[in-house]
Design a protein around this motif. Structure first.
Motif, PDB file in Angstrom:
ATOM      1  N   GLU A  49      -5.105   5.064  -3.332  1.00 53.11           N
ATOM      2  CA  GLU A  49      -3.635   4.854  -2.891  1.00 53.11           C
ATOM      3  C   GLU A  49      -2.771   5.667  -3.605  1.00 53.11           C
ATOM      4  O   GLU A  49      -1.647   6.123  -2.950  1.00 53.11           O
ATOM      5  CB  GLU A  49      -3.540   3.212  -3.145  1.00 53.11           C
TER       6      GLU A  49
ATOM      7  N   GLN B  79     -10.185   2.181  -5.160  1.00 53.07           N
ATOM      8  CA  GLN B  79      -9.168   1.943  -4.307  1.00 53.07           C
ATOM      9  C   GLN B  79      -7.607   2.505  -4.731  1.00 53.07           C
ATOM     10  O   GLN B  79      -6.911   2.939  -4.006  1.00 53.07           O
ATOM     11  CB  GLN B  79      -9.201   0.375  -3.882  1.00 53.07           C
TER      12      GLN B  79
ATOM     13  N   LEU C 179       2.871   0.381  -5.641  1.00 52.90           N
ATOM     14  CA  LEU C 179       1.584  -0.054  -5.177  1.00 52.90           C
ATOM     15  C   LEU C 179       1.202  -1.315  -6.004  1.00 52.90           C
ATOM     16  O   LEU C 179       1.176  -1.702  -7.072  1.00 52.90           O
ATOM     17  CB  LEU C 179       0.764   1.060  -5.399  1.00 52.90           C
TER      18      LEU C 179
ATOM     19  N   THR D 247       0.910  -1.030  -0.084  1.00 52.18           N
ATOM     20  CA  THR D 247      -0.068  -0.017  -0.027  1.00 52.18           C
ATOM     21  C   THR D 247       0.781   1.329   0.008  1.00 52.18           C
ATOM     22  O   THR D 247       2.153   1.132  -0.132  1.00 52.18           O
ATOM     23  CB  THR D 247      -0.892   0.015   1.275  1.00 52.18           C
ATOM     24  N   HIS D 248       0.234   2.469   0.096  1.00 48.52           N
ATOM     25  CA  HIS D 248       1.030   3.470   0.391  1.00 48.52           C
ATOM     26  C   HIS D 248       1.995   3.653   1.345  1.00 48.52           C
ATOM     27  O   HIS D 248       2.942   4.462   1.349  1.00 48.52           O
ATOM     28  CB  HIS D 248       0.110   4.746   0.192  1.00 48.52           C
TER      29      HIS D 248
ATOM     30  N   TRP E 120      -7.415  -4.863  -5.842  1.00 50.99           N
ATOM     31  CA  TRP E 120      -8.370  -3.426  -5.660  1.00 50.99           C
ATOM     32  C   TRP E 120      -9.180  -3.059  -6.793  1.00 50.99           C
ATOM     33  O   TRP E 120      -9.110  -3.602  -7.925  1.00 50.99           O
ATOM     34  CB  TRP E 120      -6.938  -2.424  -5.423  1.00 50.99           C
TER      35      TRP E 120
END
Length: 311
Positions: free
Chosen positions: A53, A49, A40, A24-25, A45
């Protein structure tokens, strides 16, 4: 040929692996801010989403980062459009060929870098116009090929004229120096970044990783030609037993249904799939991503400088 750092505008030639449900971020932003290439992992997702992100990553860093496209995902077209809409400039891909997306990405100035596990695939990707490739050996965690990094990487380096990064089996500066000796311009690291302070996995996952020994990973799914390397646990040992006994696919699927989420979100190390590479036994502490990167490259430089080969 430009170096991978020149090509992408990064300080260190290191990619953070696009670990499913994990990348994730939080970890991607930290790696990019530290001078590497945060990625990422968009697998699983929705388009919304992924968009969120990307925007959250930009709140952490103004430096380059990438999005990984798992090409088996049914919503890949939507995810690719988000990448274009949000003006992300680097894409890595896995589980298939990105050929259908390359024209649109190239028109938008997006660099395309597939993760591949064979010489044949590397040659095809160069012909399709990608900018670089990541050669991943079977020592890696998660979905893997059948050839080790030591054997695979130099063959791919010899087969193509674009930058090649090595992945699989990198746990410290010694292994990074070896990746360079095999002809790579850089490295992609997944398992090592699981131990980063910023990596959003439960403490139980990190503790299992730190307590692992050299023989603590297992590969399941070889018979189905979808091999995955994870940390051993009772569920995966049962899976391997059933797989060896040629159990029906439905029985195996029932055993593993939701297992990745159980590991990543619930911290279930008994029935979850905690993916990790063979270097798990080398990880002994939790550090910030920046410290992981700096210590990795400092050690690699010292090791390379100290090598004396005589015969």
């Amino acid at each position: 040929m430009p170096t991978i750092c020149e090509l992408l505008g990064i300080e260190y030639p290191i990619f953070q692996g696009a670990m499913a449900r994990i990348a994730t971020h939080k970890i991607a932003g930290a790696v990019s801010e530290a001078g590497g290439l945060g990625i990422l992992g968009s697998g699983g997702w929705s388009a919304d989403q992924l968009r969120e992100e990307i925007r959250l990553t930009r709140e952490i860093t103004k430096k380059p980062f990438a999005v990984n496209l798992m090409l088996q995902m049914p919503n890949c077209d939507e995810l690719a459009q988000v990448i274009l809409d949000e003006k992300v400039k680097i894409v890595t891909t896995g589980a298939g060929s990105p050929k259908k997306y390359i024209p649109a990405f190239k028109e938008a100035g997006v660099k395309v870098i597939p993760v591949i596990a064979s010489v044949r695939h590397a040659i095809k990707m160069q012909a399709a116009g990608v900018d670089a490739v990541v050669a991943e050996g079977q020592e890696a965690g998660g979905h893997i090929g059948q050839t080790s990094t030591m054997s695979l990487l130099p063959q791919i380096v010899d087969a193509v004229d674009i930058p090649v990064l090595g992945a699989g089996g990198v746990g410290d500066g010694r292994s990074l120096a070896a990746i360079y000796a095999l002809g790579a311009q850089g490295v992609q690291v997944g398992t090592l970044f699981l131990s980063a302070e910023e990596c959003p996995i439960p403490d139980s996952y990190k503790e299992r990783l730190i307590n692992a020994i050299d023989t603590d990973t297992i590969v399941t799914g070889r018979k189905a030609k979808d091999p995955v390397r994870s940390l051993k646990n009772p569920m995966l040992l049962k899976f391997a037993e059933l797989e060896e006994a040629n159990a029906p696919h439905e029985e195996l699927e029932k055993l593993t249904l939701g297992s990745l989420s159980r590991a990543v979100y619930d911290g279930d190390m008994e029935t979850g799939s905690a993916m990790a590479g063979e270097i798990a036994g080398m990880i002994k502490n939790i550090r910030p991503a920046k410290q992981i990167i700096e210590e990795l490259f400092n050690e690699a430089e010292k090791k390379a400088a100290s090598l004396k080969i005589s015969y």
